[in-house]
Motif scaffolding. Structure first.
Motif, PDB file in Angstrom:
ATOM      1  N   LEU A  32     -19.581   0.539  13.998  1.00 53.85           N
ATOM      2  CA  LEU A  32     -18.506   0.969  14.895  1.00 53.85           C
ATOM      3  C   LEU A  32     -18.168   2.440  14.662  1.00 53.85           C
ATOM      4  CD1 LEU A  32     -16.081  -2.088  14.699  1.00 53.85           C
ATOM      5  CD2 LEU A  32     -17.905  -1.649  16.361  1.00 53.85           C
ATOM      6  N   LYS A  33     -17.856   3.131  15.751  1.00 62.11           N
ATOM      7  CA  LYS A  33     -17.442   4.527  15.640  1.00 62.11           C
ATOM      8  C   LYS A  33     -15.981   4.601  15.192  1.00 62.11           C
ATOM      9  CE  LYS A  33     -20.856   6.261  18.916  1.00 62.11           C
ATOM     10  NZ  LYS A  33     -21.099   6.993  20.186  1.00 62.11           N
ATOM     11  N   ALA A  34     -15.526   5.815  14.956  1.00 59.08           N
ATOM     12  CA  ALA A  34     -14.242   6.050  14.301  1.00 59.08           C
ATOM     13  C   ALA A  34     -13.084   5.303  14.964  1.00 59.08           C
ATOM     14  CB  ALA A  34     -13.941   7.541  14.283  1.00 59.08           C
ATOM     15  N   PHE A  35     -12.219   4.720  14.099  1.00 62.20           N
ATOM     16  CA  PHE A  35     -10.970   4.119  14.569  1.00 62.20           C
ATOM     17  C   PHE A  35      -9.923   5.221  14.738  1.00 62.20           C
ATOM     18  CE2 PHE A  35     -12.821   0.497  12.115  1.00 62.20           C
ATOM     19  CZ  PHE A  35     -12.931  -0.407  13.157  1.00 62.20           C
ATOM     20  N   HIS A  36      -8.924   4.964  15.598  1.00 61.09           N
ATOM     21  CA  HIS A  36      -7.916   5.990  15.888  1.00 61.09           C
ATOM     22  C   HIS A  36      -6.478   5.535  15.668  1.00 61.09           C
ATOM     23  CE1 HIS A  36     -11.280   8.131  17.517  1.00 61.09           C
ATOM     24  NE2 HIS A  36     -11.458   7.244  18.484  1.00 61.09           N
ATOM     25  N   ASN A  37      -6.223   4.236  15.608  1.00 62.92           N
ATOM     26  CA  ASN A  37      -4.859   3.722  15.433  1.00 62.92           C
ATOM     27  C   ASN A  37      -4.755   2.924  14.148  1.00 62.92           C
ATOM     28  OD1 ASN A  37      -3.863   4.736  17.921  1.00 62.92           O
ATOM     29  ND2 ASN A  37      -4.819   3.029  19.005  1.00 62.92           N
ATOM     30  N   LEU A  38      -3.538   2.848  13.603  1.00 63.78           N
ATOM     31  CA  LEU A  38      -3.354   2.184  12.306  1.00 63.78           C
ATOM     32  C   LEU A  38      -1.924   1.667  12.182  1.00 63.78           C
ATOM     33  CD1 LEU A  38      -4.803   1.712   9.507  1.00 63.78           C
ATOM     34  CD2 LEU A  38      -3.701   3.836   8.760  1.00 63.78           C
ATOM     35  N   ALA A  39      -1.795   0.475  11.601  1.00 61.61           N
ATOM     36  CA  ALA A  39      -0.480  -0.093  11.264  1.00 61.61           C
ATOM     37  C   ALA A  39      -0.650  -0.970  10.036  1.00 61.61           C
ATOM     38  CB  ALA A  39       0.082  -0.900  12.428  1.00 61.61           C
ATOM     39  N   PHE A  40       0.403  -1.102   9.240  1.00 60.05           N
ATOM     40  CA  PHE A  40       0.382  -1.939   8.046  1.00 60.05           C
ATOM     41  C   PHE A  40       1.473  -3.003   8.131  1.00 60.05           C
ATOM     42  CE2 PHE A  40      -1.809   1.762   6.438  1.00 60.05           C
ATOM     43  CZ  PHE A  40      -2.700   1.272   5.497  1.00 60.05           C
ATOM     44  N   ASP A  41       1.173  -4.203   7.614  1.00 59.57           N
ATOM     45  CA  ASP A  41       2.233  -5.195   7.448  1.00 59.57           C
ATOM     46  C   ASP A  41       2.834  -5.031   6.059  1.00 59.57           C
ATOM     47  OD1 ASP A  41       0.580  -6.550   5.597  1.00 59.57           O
ATOM     48  OD2 ASP A  41      -0.124  -7.993   7.098  1.00 59.57           O
ATOM     49  N   LYS A  42       3.781  -5.876   5.685  1.00 60.71           N
ATOM     50  CA  LYS A  42       4.485  -5.710   4.418  1.00 60.71           C
ATOM     51  C   LYS A  42       3.658  -6.144   3.211  1.00 60.71           C
ATOM     52  CE  LYS A  42       9.220  -5.580   6.048  1.00 60.71           C
ATOM     53  NZ  LYS A  42      10.597  -6.112   5.917  1.00 60.71           N
ATOM     54  N   ASN A  43       2.503  -6.749   3.456  1.00 60.94           N
ATOM     55  CA  ASN A  43       1.620  -7.171   2.369  1.00 60.94           C
ATOM     56  C   ASN A  43       0.475  -6.198   2.128  1.00 60.94           C
ATOM     57  OD1 ASN A  43       3.033  -9.667   1.904  1.00 60.94           O
ATOM     58  ND2 ASN A  43       2.072 -10.467   3.757  1.00 60.94           N
ATOM     59  N   GLY A  44       0.510  -5.069   2.798  1.00 62.73           N
ATOM     60  CA  GLY A  44      -0.520  -4.056   2.586  1.00 62.73           C
ATOM     61  C   GLY A  44      -1.773  -4.260   3.403  1.00 62.73           C
ATOM     62  N   ASN A  45      -1.768  -5.246   4.308  1.00 60.21           N
ATOM     63  CA  ASN A  45      -2.902  -5.400   5.215  1.00 60.21           C
ATOM     64  C   ASN A  45      -2.819  -4.331   6.297  1.00 60.21           C
ATOM     65  OD1 ASN A  45      -3.921  -7.982   4.093  1.00 60.21           O
ATOM     66  ND2 ASN A  45      -1.985  -8.779   4.874  1.00 60.21           N
ATOM     67  N   PHE A  46      -3.956  -3.742   6.653  1.00 64.26           N
ATOM     68  CA  PHE A  46      -3.935  -2.769   7.733  1.00 64.26           C
ATOM     69  C   PHE A  46      -4.543  -3.366   9.003  1.00 64.26           C
ATOM     70  CE2 PHE A  46      -8.075  -1.662   5.722  1.00 64.26           C
ATOM     71  CZ  PHE A  46      -8.921  -1.612   6.830  1.00 64.26           C
ATOM     72  N   TYR A  47      -4.081  -2.846  10.128  1.00 62.49           N
ATOM     73  CA  TYR A  47      -4.524  -3.289  11.448  1.00 62.49           C
ATOM     74  C   TYR A  47      -5.033  -2.081  12.215  1.00 62.49           C
ATOM     75  CZ  TYR A  47      -1.782  -7.426  10.244  1.00 62.49           C
ATOM     76  OH  TYR A  47      -1.290  -8.539   9.610  1.00 62.49           O
ATOM     77  N   THR A  48      -6.075  -2.289  12.975  1.00 65.11           N
ATOM     78  CA  THR A  48      -6.591  -1.240  13.835  1.00 65.11           C
ATOM     79  C   THR A  48      -7.197  -1.883  15.070  1.00 65.11           C
ATOM     80  OG1 THR A  48      -7.923   0.794  13.868  1.00 65.11           O
ATOM     81  CG2 THR A  48      -8.883  -1.121  12.761  1.00 65.11           C
ATOM     82  N   ASP A  49      -7.405  -1.088  16.101  1.00 69.06           N
ATOM     83  CA  ASP A  49      -7.937  -1.643  17.343  1.00 69.06           C
ATOM     84  C   ASP A  49      -9.114  -0.814  17.843  1.00 69.06           C
ATOM     85  OD1 ASP A  49      -6.272   0.538  18.019  1.00 69.06           O
ATOM     86  OD2 ASP A  49      -6.001  -0.216  20.043  1.00 69.06           O
TER      87      ASP A  49
END
Length: 380
Positions: free
Chosen positions: A246-263
């Motif tokens: 996959l090419k570069a991700f551009h968005n990022l969010a974290f939950d309170k347990n340190g898991n990161f999310y991207t789309d």
């Protein structure tokens, strides 16, 4: 001392100063290699009840009085809901357009091209492009308690005035000096596009993708030092999904347990507007794990501008220009999302949405451009 010796010494000093400058904004790098995305449990949500795909305008709109006042707006702007879950966003802060440290001899900095926002406690963090290079940027920290004290009524424009005074090297009044204490800037570094700034509750620090090459398949995840706003550490890795890197991700969010999310947006002949692929990941002991959570067939709009989590209502937000989609975070993670779990909001505006963040009460702070400002929601 001979002239040649003096030149040699000056050259060495200049070189050391240059190397010191580079190292001061560079992050220690850790290469985590290739990882395979676990995708066997991912679900596909056919959200055919979603509103029409919102195309970005050919020309983004300015706020109504931005040009008329030459940037020194005093009247709050309002962005209302056109369709869907009802919000009203009202101007909270008109952000400075430009700045200059060091009086008349300083270098003018352009602060208008802001890309992301983070609200954490009394602080607001804004990442803005450096202006002369689209891959360079820096972080600005605002103390909102000080801002709220001095930006009342007709004084709402005073941040813009302060920026103008700093740029022109003018002497500040007492109130200007007090307002300036609310602002702390970090150094310029290689940020990439910069729309991914996010707060990780587990590490108690800011993180972001350094997406400085859209065509690269090397992901660069950076942790930011919270005192200096310099890159602290960078993790490099490649992400393989169904045998494709996959090419570069551009968005990022974290939950309170340190898991990161991207789309990631992926288009096809049958879905030319693209579907939203949402991933979850975590770095543990210098190893990264990633999983595809869901594929959302209908996504909000042309550009995926931001993702964010509201911990008050435990919902995950997809943001595009003039539109939000939100969904329950626990159902997203559990793989039990259905089309009826989504809230959709279309706004009556053609302004560019750049970022969304939430305070501890669940109120949304929306970053928009032309002119750059923060608007706050009337509900969660």
């Amino acid at each position: 001392m001979k002239k040649k010796e003096i030149i040699l010494i000056l050259t060495i000093i200049a070189t050391l100063m240059f190397l010191s400058l580079i190292s001061s904004v560079s992050a220690a790098s850790s290469n985590l290699g290739n990882i395979d995305v676990e995708s066997n449990s991912a679900i596909v949500v056919n959200n055919d009840n979603a509103p029409e795909f919102i195309k970005a305008p050919d020309n983004y709109a300015q706020s109504e009085k931005y040009s008329k006042t030459k940037g020194f707006e005093k009247t709050k702007n309002i962005i209302n809901t056109k369709k869907g879950k009802n919000y009203k966003f009202i101007t909270k802060y008109f952000l400075p357009v430009s700045w200059k440290n060091g009086g008349k001899n300083g270098k003018t900095e352009y602060w208008y091209n802001c890309q992301s926002i983070v609200i954490k406690g009394k602080y607001m963090y804004i990442l803005t492009s450096a202006g002369y290079d689209s891959n360079k940027g820096f972080i600005i920290q605002y103390n909102t308690q000080i801002l709220d004290k001095y930006l009342k009524g007709k004084k709402l424009t005073n941040l813009r005035i302060l920026g103008y005074q700093m740029r022109e090297g003018k002497n500040l009044t007492g109130e200007g000096k007090r307002l300036k204490k609310a602002i702390k800037t970090g150094p310029i570094f290689n940020t990439g596009h910069g729309q991914s700034l996010s707060y990780n509750h587990e590490t108690k620090s800011l993180w972001m993708w350094r997406d400085d090459n859209y065509n690269s398949n090397i992901q660069k995840l950076i942790e930011i030092n919270m005192k200096t706003f310099k890159p602290k550490k960078m993790y490099k890795f490649r992400v393989k999904y169904k045998n494709n890197l996959l090419k570069a991700f551009h968005n990022l969010a974290f939950d309170k347990n340190g898991n990161f999310y991207t789309d990631k947006t992926m288009k096809s002949k049958s879905n030319p507007n693209g579907a939203s692929y949402i991933f979850i990941g975590k770095i543990i002991n210098n190893k990264v794990q990633m999983k595809l959570l869901t594929i959302i067939k209908k996504r909000p709009g042309t550009y995926s501008q931001s993702i964010s989590i509201n911990f008050k209502n435990n919902r995950f937000y997809l943001v595009s220009d003039g539109v939000f989609y939100s969904m329950p975070l626990h159902k997203l993670v559990a793989g039990t999302l259905s089309k009826n779990d989504f809230y959709y909001t279309i706004f009556s505006t053609k302004r560019e949405f750049e970022g969304l963040s939430f305070d501890s009460k669940g109120r949304a702070y929306l970053l928009v451009l032309r002119g750059t400002e923060i608007l706050i929601s009337n509900n969660i």
